[in-house]
Write an enzyme that holds these catalytic residues in place. Sequence first.
Site, PDB file in Angstrom:
ATOM      1  N   ARG A 289       0.845  -1.190   0.000  1.00 45.43           N
ATOM      2  CA  ARG A 289       0.000   0.000   0.000  1.00 45.43           C
ATOM      3  C   ARG A 289       0.883   1.243   0.000  1.00 45.43           C
ATOM      4  O   ARG A 289       1.992   1.236   0.539  1.00 45.43           O
ATOM      5  CB  ARG A 289      -0.909   0.012   1.237  1.00 45.43           C
ATOM      6  CG  ARG A 289      -2.083  -0.939   1.134  1.00 45.43           C
ATOM      7  CD  ARG A 289      -3.004  -0.819   2.328  1.00 45.43           C
ATOM      8  NE  ARG A 289      -2.391  -1.232   3.557  1.00 45.43           N
ATOM      9  CZ  ARG A 289      -1.807  -0.442   4.435  1.00 45.43           C
ATOM     10  NH1 ARG A 289      -1.778   0.863   4.243  1.00 45.43           N
ATOM     11  NH2 ARG A 289      -1.260  -0.923   5.524  1.00 45.43           N
TER      12      ARG A 289
ATOM     13  N   TYR B  39      -1.263  -3.513  -7.024  1.00 40.42           N
ATOM     14  CA  TYR B  39      -1.056  -4.236  -5.761  1.00 40.42           C
ATOM     15  C   TYR B  39      -2.379  -4.303  -4.991  1.00 40.42           C
ATOM     16  O   TYR B  39      -3.082  -3.287  -4.854  1.00 40.42           O
ATOM     17  CB  TYR B  39       0.021  -3.545  -4.891  1.00 40.42           C
ATOM     18  CG  TYR B  39      -0.021  -4.085  -3.472  1.00 40.42           C
ATOM     19  CD1 TYR B  39       0.492  -5.355  -3.190  1.00 40.42           C
ATOM     20  CD2 TYR B  39      -0.646  -3.388  -2.442  1.00 40.42           C
ATOM     21  CE1 TYR B  39       0.394  -5.892  -1.917  1.00 40.42           C
ATOM     22  CE2 TYR B  39      -0.746  -3.919  -1.167  1.00 40.42           C
ATOM     23  CZ  TYR B  39      -0.229  -5.165  -0.916  1.00 40.42           C
ATOM     24  OH  TYR B  39      -0.344  -5.711   0.347  1.00 40.42           O
TER      25      TYR B  39
ATOM     26  N   LYS C 258      -9.746  -2.151   1.555  1.00 40.19           N
ATOM     27  CA  LYS C 258      -9.371  -0.995   2.383  1.00 40.19           C
ATOM     28  C   LYS C 258     -10.139   0.263   1.967  1.00 40.19           C
ATOM     29  O   LYS C 258     -10.575   1.033   2.811  1.00 40.19           O
ATOM     30  CB  LYS C 258      -7.868  -0.738   2.270  1.00 40.19           C
ATOM     31  CG  LYS C 258      -7.001  -1.932   2.646  1.00 40.19           C
ATOM     32  CD  LYS C 258      -7.229  -2.360   4.053  1.00 40.19           C
ATOM     33  CE  LYS C 258      -6.266  -3.466   4.450  1.00 40.19           C
ATOM     34  NZ  LYS C 258      -6.496  -3.909   5.822  1.00 40.19           N
TER      35      LYS C 258
ATOM     36  N   HIS D  44     -10.757  -2.061  11.449  1.00 38.55           N
ATOM     37  CA  HIS D  44      -9.669  -2.899  10.947  1.00 38.55           C
ATOM     38  C   HIS D  44      -9.435  -3.998  11.993  1.00 38.55           C
ATOM     39  O   HIS D  44      -8.465  -3.940  12.757  1.00 38.55           O
ATOM     40  CB  HIS D  44      -8.414  -2.017  10.774  1.00 38.55           C
ATOM     41  CG  HIS D  44      -7.279  -2.682  10.074  1.00 38.55           C
ATOM     42  ND1 HIS D  44      -5.972  -2.273  10.234  1.00 38.55           N
ATOM     43  CD2 HIS D  44      -7.232  -3.709   9.197  1.00 38.55           C
ATOM     44  CE1 HIS D  44      -5.183  -3.014   9.492  1.00 38.55           C
ATOM     45  NE2 HIS D  44      -5.920  -3.894   8.857  1.00 38.55           N
TER      46      HIS D  44
ATOM     47  N   SER E 147      -1.362  -3.447  10.368  1.00 38.83           N
ATOM     48  CA  SER E 147      -1.111  -4.382   9.266  1.00 38.83           C
ATOM     49  C   SER E 147       0.128  -5.238   9.547  1.00 38.83           C
ATOM     50  O   SER E 147       1.134  -4.739  10.050  1.00 38.83           O
ATOM     51  CB  SER E 147      -0.885  -3.598   7.973  1.00 38.83           C
ATOM     52  OG  SER E 147      -1.966  -2.739   7.751  1.00 38.83           O
ATOM     53  N   ALA E 148       0.000  -6.516   9.178  1.00 38.97           N
ATOM     54  CA  ALA E 148       1.105  -7.465   9.291  1.00 38.97           C
ATOM     55  C   ALA E 148       1.613  -7.626  10.726  1.00 38.97           C
ATOM     56  O   ALA E 148       2.806  -7.788  10.963  1.00 38.97           O
ATOM     57  CB  ALA E 148       2.247  -7.083   8.337  1.00 38.97           C
ATOM     58  N   CYS E 149       0.691  -7.572  11.692  1.00 37.99           N
ATOM     59  CA  CYS E 149       1.055  -7.823  13.099  1.00 37.99           C
ATOM     60  C   CYS E 149       0.400  -9.106  13.615  1.00 37.99           C
ATOM     61  O   CYS E 149       0.193  -9.265  14.815  1.00 37.99           O
ATOM     62  CB  CYS E 149       0.634  -6.657  13.987  1.00 37.99           C
ATOM     63  SG  CYS E 149       1.723  -5.244  13.849  1.00 37.99           S
ATOM     64  N   GLY E 150       0.012 -10.001  12.701  1.00 33.45           N
ATOM     65  CA  GLY E 150      -0.450 -11.323  13.132  1.00 33.45           C
ATOM     66  C   GLY E 150      -1.950 -11.463  13.327  1.00 33.45           C
ATOM     67  O   GLY E 150      -2.377 -12.352  14.057  1.00 33.45           O
TER      68      GLY E 150
ATOM     69  N   THR F 175      -4.136 -12.486  11.097  1.00 35.07           N
ATOM     70  CA  THR F 175      -4.576 -13.750  10.495  1.00 35.07           C
ATOM     71  C   THR F 175      -4.180 -14.920  11.406  1.00 35.07           C
ATOM     72  O   THR F 175      -4.958 -15.859  11.595  1.00 35.07           O
ATOM     73  CB  THR F 175      -3.967 -13.903   9.082  1.00 35.07           C
ATOM     74  OG1 THR F 175      -4.260 -12.717   8.351  1.00 35.07           O
ATOM     75  CG2 THR F 175      -4.544 -15.090   8.350  1.00 35.07           C
TER      76      THR F 175
ATOM     77  N   ASP G  63      -9.564  -9.475   9.077  1.00 38.51           N
ATOM     78  CA  ASP G  63      -9.054  -8.138   8.749  1.00 38.51           C
ATOM     79  C   ASP G  63     -10.060  -7.013   8.987  1.00 38.51           C
ATOM     80  O   ASP G  63      -9.659  -5.931   9.386  1.00 38.51           O
ATOM     81  CB  ASP G  63      -8.585  -8.115   7.285  1.00 38.51           C
ATOM     82  CG  ASP G  63      -7.694  -6.916   6.970  1.00 38.51           C
ATOM     83  OD1 ASP G  63      -6.813  -6.593   7.784  1.00 38.51           O
ATOM     84  OD2 ASP G  63      -7.883  -6.300   5.908  1.00 38.51           O
TER      85      ASP G  63
ATOM     86  N   ARG H  72       1.778 -12.173  -0.672  1.00 41.72           N
ATOM     87  CA  ARG H  72       0.434 -12.419  -0.142  1.00 41.72           C
ATOM     88  C   ARG H  72      -0.208 -13.656  -0.740  1.00 41.72           C
ATOM     89  O   ARG H  72       0.150 -14.102  -1.830  1.00 41.72           O
ATOM     90  CB  ARG H  72      -0.473 -11.221  -0.488  1.00 41.72           C
ATOM     91  CG  ARG H  72      -0.016  -9.895   0.097  1.00 41.72           C
ATOM     92  CD  ARG H  72      -0.448  -9.789   1.516  1.00 41.72           C
ATOM     93  NE  ARG H  72      -0.039  -8.536   2.131  1.00 41.72           N
ATOM     94  CZ  ARG H  72      -0.744  -7.929   3.086  1.00 41.72           C
ATOM     95  NH1 ARG H  72      -1.881  -8.424   3.514  1.00 41.72           N
ATOM     96  NH2 ARG H  72      -0.279  -6.828   3.647  1.00 41.72           N
TER      97      ARG H  72
ATOM     98  N   ARG I 284       2.932  -3.832  17.957  1.00 39.47           N
ATOM     99  CA  ARG I 284       4.292  -4.332  18.171  1.00 39.47           C
ATOM    100  C   ARG I 284       5.026  -3.321  18.999  1.00 39.47           C
ATOM    101  O   ARG I 284       5.377  -2.255  18.484  1.00 39.47           O
ATOM    102  CB  ARG I 284       5.004  -4.375  16.821  1.00 39.47           C
ATOM    103  CG  ARG I 284       5.150  -5.659  16.191  1.00 39.47           C
ATOM    104  CD  ARG I 284       5.735  -5.475  14.800  1.00 39.47           C
ATOM    105  NE  ARG I 284       5.177  -6.495  13.947  1.00 39.47           N
ATOM    106  CZ  ARG I 284       5.706  -7.720  13.825  1.00 39.47           C
ATOM    107  NH1 ARG I 284       6.835  -8.028  14.426  1.00 39.47           N
ATOM    108  NH2 ARG I 284       5.124  -8.620  13.066  1.00 39.47           N
TER     109      ARG I 284
ATOM    110  N   GLY J 128      -0.474 -19.905  19.207  1.00 38.69           N
ATOM    111  CA  GLY J 128      -1.517 -20.595  19.983  1.00 38.69           C
ATOM    112  C   GLY J 128      -1.496 -20.213  21.457  1.00 38.69           C
ATOM    113  O   GLY J 128      -2.543 -20.189  22.128  1.00 38.69           O
TER     114      GLY J 128
ATOM    115  N   ASN K 243      -1.276 -17.487  22.701  1.00 32.73           N
ATOM    116  CA  ASN K 243      -2.054 -16.262  22.956  1.00 32.73           C
ATOM    117  C   ASN K 243      -3.436 -16.589  23.527  1.00 32.73           C
ATOM    118  O   ASN K 243      -4.068 -15.748  24.169  1.00 32.73           O
ATOM    119  CB  ASN K 243      -2.203 -15.439  21.672  1.00 32.73           C
ATOM    120  CG  ASN K 243      -0.863 -14.871  21.227  1.00 32.73           C
ATOM    121  OD1 ASN K 243       0.053 -14.726  22.033  1.00 32.73           O
ATOM    122  ND2 ASN K 243      -0.739 -14.556  19.947  1.00 32.73           N
TER     123      ASN K 243
HETATM  124  C1  OXD Z   1      -3.194  -4.411   5.374  1.00 34.73           C
HETATM  125  C2  OXD Z   1      -3.807  -5.617   4.770  1.00 34.73           C
HETATM  126  O1  OXD Z   1      -2.283  -3.835   4.759  1.00 34.73           O
HETATM  127  O2  OXD Z   1      -4.706  -6.186   5.415  1.00 34.73           O
HETATM  128  O3  OXD Z   1      -3.631  -4.026   6.456  1.00 34.73           O
HETATM  129  O4  OXD Z   1      -3.434  -5.999   3.655  1.00 34.73           O
HETATM  130 MN    MN Z   2      -5.303  -5.142   7.163  1.00 34.45          MN
END
Ligand code: OXD
Ligand code: MN
Length: 587
Positions: free
Chosen positions: A71, A199, A208, A228, A250-253, A255, A279, A372, A403, A497, A499
């Site tokens: 992004r 992208y 988004k 989000h 974003s990208a902090c886990g 999923t 998400d 991704r 984080r 796990g 967590n």
């Molecule tokens: C983000 C995504 O960037 O979910 O937050 O892709």
């Molecule tokens: Mn996201």
Amino acid sequence: MDITVNAHVTAWINSVAAKTRPEGIVWIDGSKEQLNELRELAVKSGCMVRLNEEKLPNCFLHRTDPDDVARVENRTFICCKNEEDAGPTNHWMEPSEMYCKLYGLLDGSMIERTMYIIPYSMGIIGSPFAKYGIEITDSIYVVLNMAIMTRIGCDVLTAIGNNEDFIKGIHTQGTLDKENRYIVQFPEDNTIISVNSNYGGNVLLGKKCFALRIASNLGRKEEWMAEHMLILGVENPQGEVRYVCGAFPSACGKTNLAMMIPPDGYRLKGWKVWCVGDDIAWIRVGKDGRLWAVNPEYGFFGVAPGTSEKSNPNALETTREGTIFTNVALDTSDNTAWWEGMTKITPAHAIDWRGNEWTPESGTKAAHQNSRFTAPTKNCPCLSHKFENPEGVPISAIIFGGRRAKTAPLVYQSRDWNHGVFVGSIMASETTAAATGKVGIVRRDPMAMLPFCGYHMADYWQHWIDMGRKTIKQPKIFNVNWFRTDDEGHFIWPGFGDNLRVVEWILKRCFDEVDARECELGFVPYTADINLEGSEVDEKTLGELLEIDRELWKKEVSEIREYYGKFGDRVPKELWASLNRLEDSLK
Ligand code: OXD
Ligand code: MN
């Protein structure tokens, strides 16, 4: 051929076609036959590579331009009439000036290309919470990704009927010129225009751009919230399922948390985790006065690196069919997708994300850090059966997290809703590769919405406060930090796990099943109340993870004061009160 008689839709499509001048127009009807034809076309044209049909049926690999991998927050705009309404955290340009610029870039942009028209729904088609959009694009990759990420096709047009109530989205890859890349939301016109990127986060407009930036505006007007957030259900051995929403940058886990596998000791006792979404959450006050959340998406657009049989077997399983991989490596031994952290054994030879020959000796990453997978939710082994429930799920807890190597303890609970809004508003996190720019810099990311809030951030905080007032039984609000490190920089908490141990405590707090210790920040657990059985962490380490460093927090308070200052007098007084109370408690 037109497949709608909606005059608003046809007039708009005709005007876009007149400007972009495509070679042909294709309506996406959502049929399997059409999508299969498009996949074939994408392979033939070199846009996608078909992967091993036995190991990864119906899966494809796509490589983006090397300069178009994330992004672009500095090129993302909220164009409303008054600059003040976009607020200091958004880029703004006067709408007519921006339209003029974008129409210039759209002019002839689809010459010799096909214009695809994708009717799509965010949410279950026909349900009271669904919202509809139409994305015009010249990218077959976008069509095939949207077909995974959203519900698409003729049924959406039927649901739109003759209304003008749909979000207009225009996307062209253009020339991919990054100096002229624009991701623009016009919230007052329900319009999105994205040019010169291909992208996902910039071009899958349902995600988004619509489900967060435009939807946050709609939610404010219509008294709901677009967040989000992941949504997960935790089933205890008694068979009760309690639901949690979690906002992480974003990208902090997200999923990984949304699909976590309980530790053995928990699993054997019958604990289960159900994923509703990873998400985005749309949250409303239900008839019973509680907050109810739906996941408006239909797929996962997850970060590949680090996803493994150990870290997230459910995600890996989810990607085994009907998935598009973007910027991962191609393992040439069996024509499958590969990325760093996926397997213990590294392939001897691969084609890297740039399309170059690669071996472990190359000294470069085979997959891009922000590579991704776009995978259908229905593949997820732990998908909640409430995923298709039009009402969504009732939320007991909201978890904020980021984080932070030092400041934030493993978990703390806010004193009440308004204090929870304060906790969300002061979130800070180290930046990741999900957006272009430096990685690892601590920045404020309130409610993980910094890049996604489509209006003035302080008005958004006010909206949170207002929503709390409208809710009879408010969820309890918590903050977690899975990323605290020791002096050598190693993570102290095992995460994944494990967590669940923290989430169990959180849910117990929501149902008044466990006591807590009051501290400067709110409430923290007594160490004995977090189940550590079978974990690598002892009670002493847990105690350290829960420690609050008063000196660091004093510094934090003065940074927050300065941060709030940026938003002027729009910051809700309730948040100033929480900040003052925190400051006093540190004296
Ligand atoms: C983000 C995504 O960037 O979910 O937050 O892709
Ligand atoms: Mn996201």
